[in-house]
Write a protein that holds these residues in place. Structure first.
Motif, short mmCIF file in Angstrom:
data_model
loop_
_atom_site.label_atom_id
_atom_site.label_comp_id
_atom_site.label_asym_id
_atom_site.label_seq_id
_atom_site.Cartn_x
_atom_site.Cartn_y
_atom_site.Cartn_z
N PHE A 26 4.72 13.65 -8.56
CA PHE A 26 5.58 14.80 -8.85
C PHE A 26 6.96 14.65 -8.21
O PHE A 26 7.97 14.95 -8.82
N TRP A 27 7.00 14.18 -6.98
CA TRP A 27 8.27 14.15 -6.24
C TRP A 27 8.92 12.78 -6.19
O TRP A 27 10.10 12.68 -5.87
N TRP A 28 8.18 11.74 -6.44
CA TRP A 28 8.76 10.40 -6.32
C TRP A 28 9.18 9.80 -7.67
O TRP A 28 10.18 9.11 -7.74
N LEU A 29 8.38 10.04 -8.70
CA LEU A 29 8.60 9.29 -9.93
C LEU A 29 9.90 9.67 -10.65
O LEU A 29 10.38 8.91 -11.48
N GLY A 30 10.46 10.81 -10.32
CA GLY A 30 11.72 11.20 -10.96
C GLY A 30 12.93 10.60 -10.27
O GLY A 30 14.06 10.79 -10.74
N LEU A 31 12.72 9.92 -9.14
CA LEU A 31 13.87 9.39 -8.39
C LEU A 31 14.37 8.09 -9.03
O LEU A 31 13.57 7.26 -9.46
N PRO A 32 15.69 7.91 -9.04
CA PRO A 32 16.23 6.70 -9.68
C PRO A 32 16.21 5.49 -8.75
O PRO A 32 17.24 4.90 -8.44
N VAL A 33 15.04 5.17 -8.27
CA VAL A 33 14.87 3.97 -7.45
C VAL A 33 13.80 3.11 -8.13
O VAL A 33 13.03 3.62 -8.94
N ARG A 34 13.77 1.84 -7.77
CA ARG A 34 12.76 0.97 -8.40
C ARG A 34 11.36 1.45 -8.01
O ARG A 34 11.04 1.58 -6.82
N ARG A 35 10.56 1.69 -9.00
CA ARG A 35 9.26 2.32 -8.75
C ARG A 35 8.25 1.38 -8.11
O ARG A 35 7.21 1.82 -7.64
N ARG A 36 8.53 0.09 -8.16
CA ARG A 36 7.56 -0.86 -7.63
C ARG A 36 7.15 -0.48 -6.20
O ARG A 36 5.99 -0.58 -5.81
N GLY A 37 8.14 -0.02 -5.43
CA GLY A 37 7.87 0.35 -4.04
C GLY A 37 6.91 1.52 -3.92
O GLY A 37 6.23 1.69 -2.92
N PHE A 38 6.86 2.36 -4.94
CA PHE A 38 5.92 3.48 -4.94
C PHE A 38 4.53 3.05 -5.44
O PHE A 38 3.51 3.55 -4.99
N ILE A 39 4.55 2.15 -6.43
CA ILE A 39 3.30 1.81 -7.12
C ILE A 39 2.50 0.74 -6.38
O ILE A 39 1.27 0.78 -6.34
N GLU A 40 3.23 -0.22 -5.79
CA GLU A 40 2.56 -1.36 -5.15
C GLU A 40 1.47 -0.97 -4.15
O GLU A 40 0.36 -1.52 -4.19
N PRO A 41 1.75 -0.02 -3.23
CA PRO A 41 0.70 0.31 -2.26
C PRO A 41 -0.59 0.77 -2.95
O PRO A 41 -1.68 0.40 -2.53
N GLY A 42 -0.44 1.58 -3.99
CA GLY A 42 -1.62 2.05 -4.71
C GLY A 42 -2.34 0.89 -5.39
O GLY A 42 -3.57 0.85 -5.44
N PHE A 43 -1.57 -0.07 -5.89
CA PHE A 43 -2.15 -1.24 -6.55
C PHE A 43 -3.00 -2.03 -5.57
O PHE A 43 -4.14 -2.39 -5.86
N PHE A 44 -2.45 -2.28 -4.38
CA PHE A 44 -3.20 -3.07 -3.40
C PHE A 44 -4.34 -2.26 -2.78
O PHE A 44 -5.43 -2.78 -2.58
N ARG A 45 -4.06 -0.98 -2.49
CA ARG A 45 -5.08 -0.16 -1.84
C ARG A 45 -6.29 0.03 -2.76
O ARG A 45 -7.43 0.02 -2.31
N SER A 46 -6.02 0.19 -4.05
CA SER A 46 -7.12 0.42 -4.99
C SER A 46 -8.04 -0.78 -5.12
O SER A 46 -9.16 -0.66 -5.61
N MET A 47 -7.56 -1.97 -4.69
CA MET A 47 -8.42 -3.16 -4.78
C MET A 47 -9.54 -3.11 -3.75
O MET A 47 -10.57 -3.78 -3.91
N ILE A 48 -9.33 -2.34 -2.69
CA ILE A 48 -10.32 -2.35 -1.60
C ILE A 48 -11.68 -1.89 -2.10
O ILE A 48 -12.71 -2.48 -1.76
N TRP A 49 -11.68 -0.85 -2.94
CA TRP A 49 -12.97 -0.25 -3.33
C TRP A 49 -13.83 -1.19 -4.16
O TRP A 49 -15.01 -1.37 -3.85
N PRO A 50 -13.28 -1.82 -5.23
CA PRO A 50 -14.13 -2.75 -5.96
C PRO A 50 -14.60 -3.93 -5.12
O PRO A 50 -15.77 -4.35 -5.23
N VAL A 51 -13.71 -4.41 -4.22
CA VAL A 51 -14.13 -5.55 -3.38
C VAL A 51 -15.23 -5.10 -2.42
O VAL A 51 -16.27 -5.78 -2.29
N ALA A 52 -15.04 -3.94 -1.78
CA ALA A 52 -16.05 -3.45 -0.84
C ALA A 52 -17.38 -3.21 -1.56
O ALA A 52 -18.45 -3.57 -1.06
N GLY A 53 -17.30 -2.63 -2.75
CA GLY A 53 -18.52 -2.37 -3.52
C GLY A 53 -19.22 -3.67 -3.89
O GLY A 53 -20.46 -3.77 -3.77
#
Lengths: 568, 276
Positions: free
Chosen positions: A132-159
Motif C-alpha cells: 500500500f505505501w511502498w509500491l506507489g513510490l517512484p523508486v526501483r521496486r527490486r529493493g522492495f521485492i527482493e527480500p520477500g523473494f529470498f525470505r519466501s524461499m526459506i519455507w519450501p527449503v525448510a519443509g
C-alpha cells in the motif's frame, strides 16, 4: 508537467513539482520502516512465554496422565509388555504397503501441495501495508521485492528438509550421512524448483491449469494409499506401484538409495530461480497486492489454527458466485420457535453444502489415519492416535465455518426470534451430526484396515457429538486482544494477545477424544470407557453451547462474590 | 519536528536517510512556479492529454460490469464517474490506471499504456481508492514521510505540516493508525496523495467518511488544483462535491452516457438515476 498556482482563496498548500528526483532508494525506505516499527515494540519475550505457559503445562499434564492410563490399561488387558510407542495396531496378517510407495506418494502429495500453496500466496509476497505505501513510490521496486523473494524461499527449503531427512533415513540402506545429505540437497532443489515455477507463474500470470491440477493431486494422492491397501488385502494381491519412484517428486528418495543423476534437478532449480530473479520487477502491483492479501489471510488462519480457513486461504478460492443448491428456508407448520429453528438449520445446511471443497477436505481428513495405518512400519497405534487427533481438530474447524460466520456476524442470528441459548444449540446440530459421521467413517476405515474394534467404533460414535461442541468452542472463541503489548520479533511486532487465540480451540477436541485415543493406543475398550466418554461428550456439549455474557460494570469478584470496591 | 524522526543522533539532532533528505530539501526559499497562462486574445492551445481510454470494456474474467466506455482527460480537467452502486465505476477507475486488466480496449496515460511498473507512471499518478492498510507501528506523520521522501518531494517536513494542518490531523501527527477514527484514517490517506507530486489524481469516492466541512474544503482545494493544471479522475456519489469539482461527468451503468456536471449531479440526486 503540471504545477498548480496558489490562488488567493487557495484552501491548501500547493502541490510539489512532479519532476523532483527520488532521493531515497527502496532499501533505505525499507530499513526506515522496519527500524521505526521495531523501536515501538513494547512487550518482551517473557510475556509470550507467560501466555502459553498455562496451556503448555496443562497439555503436558494431560499427556502424562493419559500415558499412565494407557500403560495401566495395557497391563490390565493382558496385552504384553511391549512399549506402546512401538506396538503395531494392525491385525495380524494384514498386508501393508511398502514404505517406498508410501514415501513416493507422500512426496507427490507434498510437492503438489507446495506448488498449489506457492501459487496461491504468490509466492513472492510483501505485506499488505508494504504494498500500500511502498509500491506507489517512484523508486526501483527490486529493493522492495527482493527480500520477500529470498525470505519466501526459506519455507519450501525448510519443509523439504523436514520431510526428506526422515524419509532418507528410512529408505537408505545404511543411513550414511553422505547419501542423506545429497538427498536433502535434492529435496531442497526440488522445492526451490517448484517455488521458481510458482514465481514465474506469478510474474507472467499464465499456466492457470497448473493450479487445479496441483490441488487435485493433493486430495487424490493420499486416498490412493488406502485404496491400494484395501485392494491388495481384498484381492490377496499386490499392485505394482514401483513406477511412482521415478516421478520427479521421488528423486530425493532415489538419491537416498544411492543414485546421483536426480541431482540434475539442482541445476534446473538454479536456472529457474535466476530467471525469476532477473524478472522480479515485472511483477505488477495488482499481483503483489493480491499475494500480500493472500499471505495475510494464510497467516491469520495459521494463527487461529483454523484448518477450514487455512485450506480456503491456500486454495485459489475462485467461485462462480452461483450455486445450484437451494433448500427451503420458509416453513409454515408448527410454532414460531419450531419454524425459526427449521429455517436456521436449513440455512446452515445450505451454507455448508455450498462449500463442497470443504466437505471433501473433511472426508479426506477421515481417511488420513487409515492411510497411515496402511503403510508398513507406520501402523503404530500412538502415531495413528496423534495423527487422528490433528485430523479431528482440522475436521472440527472445517465443519465450523457456519458457526464462525455467525460469530463474525452476530446480527444475522440476532434477527431470529429465538433466545441466544437456543440459537447456539441450533448451531450445534450440524457440526455434531457431521463429526459423528466423520468419526464413523474414520474408525470404520481403520477397522477395515485391521486397526481397532467394534466397541472402539461405538466409543467414537459417542464422541462425535462432543466434537460438535468443540466446533462451537473453536468458532465462538473470544477474538484476540490486539491492544495487548507487542513483542519485537524478526518478523515485526507480534501482539501477545494473539497467542491466546492460537491456543484456544484444540483443547476441547482433545478432551472429548481422550477416551477414544487412550483405548486406540491401549488396544482394548474397557466397559468403563463408555460412561466416561458419554460424560465428556455432555461436558463438551455444555461447554460448546455456553453463551458468554458480556461483562457488566462492577463485575470482578471471584467465586460469585461481589467485586471489591475501589480504594479511596 | 523531531518527533517525526525517531532515530535521534548526536545532540538530539535526528539522523537517518529520511532526515538527511528532509534537511536537504527543507529550503522554503524556492518560489512556487505557477502554471503558464496564455496571453489574452491568443488562441488557446489544446492542453496536453493525460488519459485516453479507448473502447474500454471492464469487468472480472470475461464478464463486463458496465457498458463500453471511452474518454479523454486533459490537464486542468476533472472527470467524475457517477452511477448507482455496483455499476462498475470503481472497476473502471482501477482498469484505467492499470490495477485491473481490461476485457477489451486500451488505456493510455501520457500516451503510454497504463502500467504502474514504470517509474514515470508512479511519479505522475496519485491514487486513493476505498481500501486502506497501515504499518501498525508507524505514526501518521511517518507514513506521510515515507510517501513524501520516497517521491523526492522538497521540504518534506513543511509539506507534512501543511497537509496535517489542512486535513485537521495536526494533533494526531504522532498517533498510531489504530488510535485514529475511520474518518481520520481516510484523511490520512488523502493527505498522502497531497504530500507527493502528481499530474493525475485518481480518487474513489473521496467524500467517504469525511464530515461536511472537510468535504467542502477538499472540493475547493481540488478545484483550485484542477484550475492549476491537475488532471482529476474521480468517482463520487455526492452531488455537491461533484458540482464543485468536476468539469465533465460520465454516467456509468449498462449504458454509459456523457453528461455535464449539473446533469450528473441531478442524476445522482434523483431517485431514478436512469431518468437522465
Amino acid at each position: 508537467m503540471t504545477v498548480a498556482p496558489q490562488s488567493p482563496e487557495a484552501s491548501g498548500p500547493p502541490p510539489p513539482p512532479v519532476s523532483a528526483p527520488a532521493a531515497l532508494s527502496a532499501k533505505e525506505i525499507r530499513r526506515y520502516t522496519f527500524k521505526v516499527g521495531l523501536a515501538r515494540s513494547e512487550g518482551g519475550i517473557g510475556e509470550l512465554i507467560s501466555e502459553i505457559y498455562t496451556y503448555v503445562f496443562g497439555a503436558v499434564v494431560l499427556v502424562v496422565m493419559s500415558g499412565a492410563i494407557i500403560v495401566g490399561l495395557r497391563h490390565s488387558l493382558g496385552l504384553g509388555s511391549e512399549p506402546v510407542w512401538t506396538a503395531s495396531a494392525l491385525a495380524p496378517g494384514f498386508a501393508s504397503l511398502e514404505p517406498l510407495q508410501a514415501s513416493a506418494t507422500l512426496m507427490l502429495t507434498l510437492a503438489a501441495a507446495l506448488l498449489s500453496v506457492q501459487m496461491n500466496i504468490g509466492p513472492i509476497a510483501m505485506t499488505v501495508p508494504q504494498t500500500f505505501w511502498w509500491l506507489g513510490l517512484p523508486v526501483r521496486r527490486r529493493g522492495f521485492i527482493e527480500p520477500g523473494f529470498f525470505r519466501s524461499m526459506i519455507w519450501p527449503v525448510a519443509g523439504s528438509v523436514a520431510v526428506v531427512v526422515p524419509l532418507s533415513l528410512g529408505i537408505g540402506a545404511d543411513n550414511a550421512p553422505g547419501p542423506v545429505a545429497l538427498a536433502t540437497l535434492c529435496g531442497a532443489a526440488l522445492a526451490l524448483l517448484l517455488y521458481g515455477i510458482a514465481g514465474w507463474v506469478q510474474i507472467t500470470g499464465g499456466e492457470r491449469w497448473l493450479r487445479p491440477l496441483a490441488s487435485a493431486v493433493t486430495v487424490v494422492a493420499p486416498l490412493s494409499l488406502v485404496a491400494t491397501a484395501l485392494f491388495n488385502n481384498a484381492e490377496n494381491t499386490r499392485v505394482n506401484m514401483s513406477w511412482l519412484q521415478y516421478l520427479p517428486t521421488s528423486w530425493p528418495l532415489l538419491v537416498a538409495a544411492g543414485q546421483l543423476w536426480p541431482l540434475l534437478v539442482t541445476g534446473l532449480a538454479l536456472v529457474v530461480l535466476a530467471v525469476v530473479y532477473a524478472n522480479l520487477e515485472r511483477l505488477s502491483s495488482a499481483s503483489l497486492k493480491s499475494s500480500a492479501v493472500a499471505s495475510a489471510y494464510v497467516a491469520g488462519s495459521v494463527l487461529s489454527m483454523d484448518a477450514s480457513e487455512l485450506s480456503r486461504s491456500l486454495s485459489n478460492g475462485a467461485r462462480s458466485g452461483h450455486s445450484w443448491i437451494r433448500l427451503p428456508l420458509v416453513f409454515h407448520q408448527g410454532s414460531l420457535t419450531r419454524r425459526s429453528v427449521l429455517t436456521m438449520l436449513s440455512a446452515h445446511l445450505t451454507m455448508q453444502l455450498r462449500q463442497p471443497s470443504t466437505l471433501v477436505r473433511v472426508a479426506v481428513l477421515a481417511a488420513i489415519p487409515a492411510s497411515l495405518a496402511s503403510v508398513q512400519f507406520l501402523g503404530n497405534a500412538t502415531l495413528i492416535a496423534v495423527v487422528l487427533y490433528f485430523c479431528a481438530h482440522f475436521a472440527v474447524t472445517g465443519l465450523g465455518s457456519v458457526a464462525r460466520f455467525a460469530a463474525g456476524n452476530p446480527s444475522v442470528d440476532a434477527l431470529m426470534p429465538l433466545p441466544a441459548k437456543t440459537i447456539r444449540r441450533v448451531h450445534f446440530v450440524l457440526p455434531a451430526a457431521g463429526m459423528t459421521v466423520w468419526a464413523i467413517l474414520c474408525f470404520v476405515l481403520l477397522f477395515v484396515l485391521g486397526v481397532g474394534s467394534w466397541p472402539l467404533i461405538i466409543l467414537a460414535v459417542l464422541a462425535g457429538p462432543g466434537l460438535g461442541g468443540a466446533t462451537l468452542r473453536a468458532a465462538f472463541r473470544p477474538t484476540p486482544d490486539w491492544n495487548m503489548p507487542a513483542v519485537a520479533t524478526a518478523m515485526g511486532p507480534v501482539p501477545t494477545g494473539a497467542i491466546r487465540s492460537f491456543l484456544i480451540g484444540p483443547d476441547l477436541t482433545l478432551i472429548t477424544l481422550l477416551p477414544v485415543l487412550i483405548c486406540l493406543i491401549s488396544g482394548g475398550v474397557p466397559p468403563l470407557a463408555f460412561p466416561i466418554q458419554l460424560a465428556l461428550t455432555l461436558i463438551a456439549y455444555a461447554w460448546g453451547t455456553r453463551v458468554r455474557k458480556p461483562k457488566k460494570k462492577g463485575d470482578g469478584g471471584i467465586f460469585g462474590m461481589p467485586a471489591v470496591p475501589a480504594a479511596r | 519536528m523531531l518527533g517525526l524522526w525517531p532515530l535521534q543522533g548526536h545532540r538530539g539532532r535526528p539522523t537517518g536517510p529520511l532526515v538527511r533528505l528532509a534537511y536537504t530539501f527543507n529550503d522554503m526559499s524556492k518560489p512556487h512556479k505557477p502554471a503558464k497562462v496564455p496571453a489574452a486574445g491568443s488562441p488557446t492551445p489544446p492542453r496536453p492529454e493525460l488519459v485516453r481510454a479507448e473502447r474500454l470494456r471492464v469487468g472480472y474474467g470475461t464478464k463486463p460490469v458496465c457498458g463500453e466506455i471511452a474518454f479523454t482527460l486533459r490537464e486542468a480537467e476533472a472527470i467524475a464517474l457517477v452511477g448507482p452502486n455496483g455499476a462498475g465505476k470503481s472497476t473502471v477507475l482501477k482498469t484505467v490506471v492499470g490495477q485491473l486488466g481490461a476485457i477489451s480496449g486500451k488505456t493510455h496515460i501520457r500516451g503510454q499504456e497504463a502500467d504502474d511498473r514504470r517509474l514515470d507512471f508512479r511519479r505522475e499518478v496519485a491514487m486513493v481508492f476505498d481500501d486502506d492498510a497501515f504499518f501498525p507501528a508507524l505514526t501518521v506523520e511517518e507514513h506521510l514521510a515515507i510517501v513524501a521522501a520516497g517521491h523526492g518531494s522538497t521540504a518534506v517536513e513543511a509539506l507534512i505540516d501543511a497537509e496535517l494542518d489542512f486535513f485537521g490531523l495536526s494533533e494526531e501527527r504522532a498517533a498510531l493508525p489504530h488510535n485514529l477514527s475511520s474518518g481520520q484514517r481516510r484523511r490520512m490517506l488523502l493527505a498522502a496523495a497531497f504530500v507527493r507530486p502528481r499530474s493525475l489524481l485518481v480518487l474513489d469516492e473521496p467524500e467517504q467518511r469525511l464530515d461536511t466541512g472537510m468535504r467542502a474544503r477538499l472540493a475547493a482545494r481540488l478545484r483550485d488544483q484542477v484550475d492549476g493544471g491537475l488532471g482529476l479522475l474521480l468517482v463520487t456519489h455526492d452531488p455537491a462535491f461533484l458540482s464543485a469539482v468536476a468539469t465533465r461527468a460520465i454516467f456509468v451503468d449498462d449504458e454509459v452516457k456523457k453528461m455535464t456536471p449539473a446533469q450528473a449531479a441531478l442524476a445522482i440526486s434523483s431517485e431514478n438515476p436512469h431518468a437522465h
